[in-house]
Design a protein around this motif. Structure first.
Motif, mmCIF file in Angstrom:
data_model
loop_
_atom_site.group_PDB
_atom_site.id
_atom_site.type_symbol
_atom_site.label_atom_id
_atom_site.label_comp_id
_atom_site.label_asym_id
_atom_site.label_seq_id
_atom_site.Cartn_x
_atom_site.Cartn_y
_atom_site.Cartn_z
ATOM 1 N N UNK A 494 -52.838 26.090 42.772
ATOM 2 C CA UNK A 494 -53.346 25.963 44.134
ATOM 3 C C UNK A 494 -54.137 27.209 44.500
ATOM 4 N N UNK A 495 -55.312 27.001 45.067
ATOM 5 C CA UNK A 495 -56.154 28.119 45.484
ATOM 6 C C UNK A 495 -56.690 27.830 46.881
ATOM 7 N N UNK A 496 -56.437 28.745 47.807
ATOM 8 C CA UNK A 496 -56.954 28.630 49.172
ATOM 9 C C UNK A 496 -57.850 29.822 49.463
ATOM 10 N N UNK A 497 -58.832 29.598 50.312
ATOM 11 C CA UNK A 497 -59.713 30.711 50.644
ATOM 12 C C UNK A 497 -60.831 30.310 51.572
ATOM 13 N N UNK A 498 -61.683 31.271 51.877
ATOM 14 C CA UNK A 498 -62.852 31.065 52.731
ATOM 15 C C UNK A 498 -64.097 31.038 51.851
ATOM 16 N N UNK A 499 -65.253 31.043 52.492
ATOM 17 C CA UNK A 499 -66.488 31.123 51.726
ATOM 18 C C UNK A 499 -66.676 32.482 51.081
ATOM 19 N N UNK A 500 -65.871 33.472 51.507
ATOM 20 C CA UNK A 500 -66.022 34.831 50.983
ATOM 21 C C UNK A 500 -65.067 35.146 49.835
ATOM 22 N N UNK A 501 -63.936 34.428 49.771
ATOM 23 C CA UNK A 501 -62.996 34.734 48.695
ATOM 24 C C UNK A 501 -61.645 34.089 48.915
ATOM 25 N N UNK A 502 -60.707 34.456 48.054
ATOM 26 C CA UNK A 502 -59.380 33.844 48.004
ATOM 27 C C UNK A 502 -58.453 34.485 49.037
ATOM 28 N N UNK A 503 -57.692 33.637 49.736
ATOM 29 C CA UNK A 503 -56.658 34.134 50.650
ATOM 30 C C UNK A 503 -55.253 33.795 50.152
ATOM 31 N N UNK A 504 -55.127 32.764 49.327
ATOM 32 C CA UNK A 504 -53.815 32.377 48.804
ATOM 33 C C UNK A 504 -53.955 31.728 47.446
ATOM 34 N N UNK A 505 -53.006 32.026 46.555
ATOM 35 C CA UNK A 505 -53.054 31.482 45.199
ATOM 36 C C UNK A 505 -51.629 31.275 44.704
ATOM 37 N N UNK A 506 -51.385 30.128 44.088
ATOM 38 C CA UNK A 506 -50.055 29.838 43.563
ATOM 39 C C UNK A 506 -50.191 29.007 42.296
ATOM 40 N N UNK A 507 -49.494 29.431 41.248
ATOM 41 C CA UNK A 507 -49.522 28.731 39.965
ATOM 42 C C UNK A 507 -48.120 28.295 39.581
ATOM 43 N N UNK A 508 -47.985 26.994 39.272
ATOM 44 C CA UNK A 508 -46.754 26.450 38.701
ATOM 45 C C UNK A 508 -47.107 25.793 37.378
ATOM 46 N N UNK A 509 -46.306 26.071 36.355
ATOM 47 C CA UNK A 509 -46.566 25.542 35.019
ATOM 48 C C UNK A 509 -45.376 24.763 34.479
ATOM 49 N N UNK A 510 -45.677 23.823 33.576
ATOM 50 C CA UNK A 510 -44.638 23.125 32.832
ATOM 51 C C UNK A 510 -44.690 23.481 31.352
ATOM 52 N N UNK A 511 -45.649 24.319 31.003
ATOM 53 C CA UNK A 511 -45.781 24.783 29.623
ATOM 54 C C UNK A 511 -45.530 26.279 29.583
ATOM 55 N N UNK A 512 -45.532 26.846 28.378
ATOM 56 C CA UNK A 512 -45.125 28.244 28.203
ATOM 57 C C UNK A 512 -46.243 29.240 28.439
ATOM 58 N N UNK A 513 -47.124 28.949 29.405
ATOM 59 C CA UNK A 513 -48.120 29.935 29.787
ATOM 60 C C UNK A 513 -49.550 29.489 29.572
ATOM 61 N N UNK A 514 -50.475 30.169 30.275
ATOM 62 C CA UNK A 514 -51.909 29.938 30.110
ATOM 63 C C UNK A 514 -52.595 31.281 29.893
ATOM 64 N N UNK A 515 -53.783 31.218 29.315
ATOM 65 C CA UNK A 515 -54.487 32.454 28.973
ATOM 66 C C UNK A 515 -55.567 32.794 30.000
ATOM 67 N N UNK A 516 -56.255 33.892 29.756
ATOM 68 C CA UNK A 516 -57.267 34.379 30.683
ATOM 69 C C UNK A 516 -58.418 33.394 30.836
ATOM 70 N N UNK A 517 -58.817 32.743 29.755
ATOM 71 C CA UNK A 517 -59.928 31.789 29.819
ATOM 72 C C UNK A 517 -59.623 30.665 30.808
ATOM 73 N N UNK A 518 -58.429 30.097 30.715
ATOM 74 C CA UNK A 518 -58.059 28.995 31.615
ATOM 75 C C UNK A 518 -57.996 29.488 33.058
ATOM 76 N N UNK A 519 -57.466 30.687 33.262
ATOM 77 C CA UNK A 519 -57.350 31.229 34.619
ATOM 78 C C UNK A 519 -58.723 31.403 35.262
#
Length: 714
Positions: A494-519
């Protein structure tokens, strides 16, 4: 045997100790950072017959004694968990849950207790690290270790493990958890931070996580914990048959724009399958295969069929991977509330209402830190009818509290400062229909309703959720995921924000992690979607309304010298009570000298404000005051121009002509407009009514007393 490992992290010592406390638990550690100490215990249990889910329970408790405090209220004992405790329990749960085997259904409980709090180092991230360490030395098949860090941003510089004081002035409050190879959980809030800078902050945090994972490996080695070999359960005897013969039908049933149609079609296939092999009344075949095994096999094939469709580029409702569902926005849909909005995205809908109140309506928050007032609240409600179900209503659960706080902290960055808008604000998001990412719908409806209420937010905020299907090195990102895609997918980002940038971010996973490319790709894809949603929001209401609702209280505020608070209050509260009663207002004063005045109309507030300022300001020569005649002498009238502040209006200054007697012009209790013409060395004030009349071009006339009556005339 006591075992301890420690390391220097961000200039302070972080230590993990085991083997001394709670030795009967499956695993227990005492984790300390600075002088903040958290005791974390992990306990494993058995599996209940027929159980088909992983019963992990995570609890987090803050003992106020840890900060040298007593609980407030009549009972001097902690009761139900606070909002902060619930949020921290969820924060601890989310990164460890994906690291257990898929078919592991034994009970596992993790309990975190804050034993000492130094007022500087937040114990929430220590709970995550401690949970990982306790599980790593237990007999649970935990694929750890993991660790968590907090990252702040002050004057453009990233800070690891910022103190509570530093977080208060930081433009970023980010908690990131992960293993040595990947990131598992993110929860962060920022003052409109660009996507590239957010990704950089995540990678900055992950480098520290790798070192903390090494520290836990040292603990496991010193504790003599042997690796656990987990043996998966037996293969379902129905799996091969269902996969080969029914996967095609399931895929066809799953492809429909409507959630209800997909569910009905899939249910029909399942009933057809069961009827073929298990006629009415039959639950076990001669070879021992049970109907429950067939149902489990169907669920497994259904799960993988949905994933296969997505990897093939076929979303269940026919959209492309970057396409939003239809969006509809409307405002002012409820008549008496102070602001309202309805935000609909596909089959997810949030009805938001806003109520504005005074400083007395702030929520009082008591915890490890000193009690404080909370001027903004966003409450999230998820009734069962929103997903076509029935269940008892028991008050907000952990999920509702978590989703509400995510939306609240995502929106609070754009709220006006108290000096500009001194209202307490409460937003209520009622989810009236749900099919994916209702928390981000709440962010959007909150923005709409705040603008409808006339709250001068600095920027509109929107939110979106990005999903992920990952098979080996192949992955597909999905914009605006539905409930089915969330259920069958690997990620809810989940990513929330304005036209200028991010105000809130939340990540939930069911796998053992994600890498920088996916992020990084996820953040960019979310930005594109967010910009489109913001356009739709601004089409419904271009900017905050110019005025608040006529049903809202009117509030003005000012700042006075704290040393003059006593003057405003007066002996026994005499002055402040008089102002409130005579102006019909409510006045609140805080220790820093902030005075907030609320009333039914702006004129009431302005009158009260003028009286407060008259008390606190020095009497100014040349200023006109409306005063009350307090006493009459032969030589003039004493007039109270502010509570406790009198001046003399000499008989020669009462009118522009000859005055024979003071009582010819005024009586005790009359209100007169007078001008300050002098203040002598002894702070005695000289007043003139004649000067006011001259400025207004009026002739002198006797003042009218409240007890004058036409019947007195002769």
């Amino acid at each position: 045997m006591k075992v301890q490992v420690s390391a220097e992290v961000a200039g302070r010592t972080l230590s993990i100790t085991t083997g001394e406390i709670a030795k009967q638990a499956s695993g227990c550690v005492l984790i300390q950072y600075g002088e903040t100490v958290v005791l974390v215990a992990a306990q494993t249990g058995g599996v209940k017959p027929g159980q088909d889910f992983f019963p992990l329970t995570v609890d987090y408790r803050e003992r106020l004694a840890a900060a040298g405090k007593f609980p407030g209220g009549f009972l001097k004992r902690e009761g139900r968990p606070s909002t902060r405790e619930i949020l921290t329990a969820r924060l601890t749960d989310r990164p460890i849950r994906p690291l257990f085997p898929e078919d592991y259904f034994n009970e596992v409980q993790v309990m975190s207790n804050v034993m000492s709090f130094d007022g500087e180092n937040d114990p929430d991230v220590l709970s995550i690290i401690g949970a990982s360490a306790a599980l790593s030395i237990s007999d649970a098949p935990f694929n750890g270790p993991i660790a968590a860090v907090r990252v702040g941003l002050i004057e453009g510089k990233l800070i690891l493990f910022p103190t509570m004081a530093e977080i208060a002035k930081s433009s970023l409050d980010l908690v990131v958890a992960g293993s040595k190879d990947s990131i598992l959980m993110i929860e962060g809030f920022a003052d409109q931070l660009p996507e590239t800078e957010m990704a950089d902050a995540l990678m900055f945090g992950h480098r520290a996580i790798q070192e903390l994972c090494k520290l836990q490996n040292d603990l496991v080695a010193k504790a003599g914990k042997k690796p656990i070999t987990y043996v998966p359960g037996t293969v379902n005897p129905w799996l091969a048959t269902v996969k080969s013969e029914w996967a095609g039908k399931i895929k066809t049933a799953r492809q429909s724009p409507k959630k209800a149609e997909r569910s009905a079609a899939t249910k029909a296939v399942k009933e057809e399958l069961i009827a073929k092999y298990y006629p009415a009344g039959v639950t076990v075949l001669e070879d021992g295969r049970t109907i429950e095994q067939l149902k489990a096999a169907f669920s497994d094939v259904d799960h993988h069929a949905c994933r296969d469709l997505t990897i093939e580029g076929k979303r269940l409702d026919g959209r492309s991977t970057t396409e939003l569902r239809n969006i509809d926005c409307s405002v002012s849909i409820l008549p008496r509330v102070h602001g309202s909005a309805l935000f609909t995205r596909g089959e997810t809908q949030s009805l938001a209402t806003v109520v504005l109140g005074t400083v007395r309506d702030q929520q009082k928050v008591d915890g490890l830190l000193e009690e404080y007032g909370k001027p903004f609240m966003l409450d999230y409600n998820f009734p069962s009818y929103s997903v076509g179900e029935t269940r008892p209503i028991r008050g907000p659960g952990r999920r509702e509290i978590g989703h509400g706080m995510l939306a609240e902290r995502s929106v609070q960055w754009v709220l006006p400062k108290a000096e500009k808008f001194p209202y307490t604000i409460r937003v209520i998001s009622d989810i009236t229909e749900s099919n994916g990412s209702s928390s981000m719908a709440s962010v959007c409806s909150a923005t709409l309703s705040l603008m409808d209420a006339g709250v001068p937010i600095t920027q509109p905020v929107a939110g979106i959720s990005i999903g992920l299907i990952k098979e080996g090195s192949r992955f597909t990102l999905l914009t605006d995921i539905m409930g089915d895609e969330d259920h069958f997918g690997d990620m809810d980002f989940k990513v929330a924000g304005t036209g200028r940038g991010i105000t809130g971010i939340q990540l939930d996973l069911k796998i053992a992690g994600i890498n920088e490319e996916i992020i990084r790709k996820t953040l960019e894809q979310a930005k594109t979607a967010r910009m489109e949603i913001l356009k739709r929001i601004l089409t419904a209401i271009r900017r905050p309304r110019g005025d608040i609702s006529p049903y809202s209280p009117r509030i003005v505020s000012t700042k006075i010298d704290p040393e003059k608070i006593g003057m405003v209050i007066g002996p026994g509260g005499k002055n402040i009570r008089a102002i409130q009663e005579q102006t019909g207002t409510q006045i609140d004063i805080v220790d820093d000298g902030t005075v907030t005045i609320a009333g039914p109309a702006k004129s009431n507030c302005d009158e009260a404000l003028a009286r407060v300022e008259a008390i606190t300001e020095d009497i100014k020569v040349g200023r006109i005051y409306t005063g009350t005649v307090s006493s009459i002498k032969d030589f003039g009238a004493f007039i109270e121009i502010a509570p406790g502040k009198d001046g003399l209006c000499h008989i020669s200054e009462l009118a522009d002509g000859f005055v024979k007697s003071v009582t010819d012009v005024c009586r005790v209790g009359d209100k007169l407009e007078v001008k300050v013409i002098a203040v002598d060395d002894q702070n005695r004030v000289k007043l003139s009514r004649k000067a006011v009349l001259a400025e207004k071009g009026e002739t002198a006339a006797p003042a009218v007393s409240d007890d004058d009556d036409f019947d007195d005339e002769e």
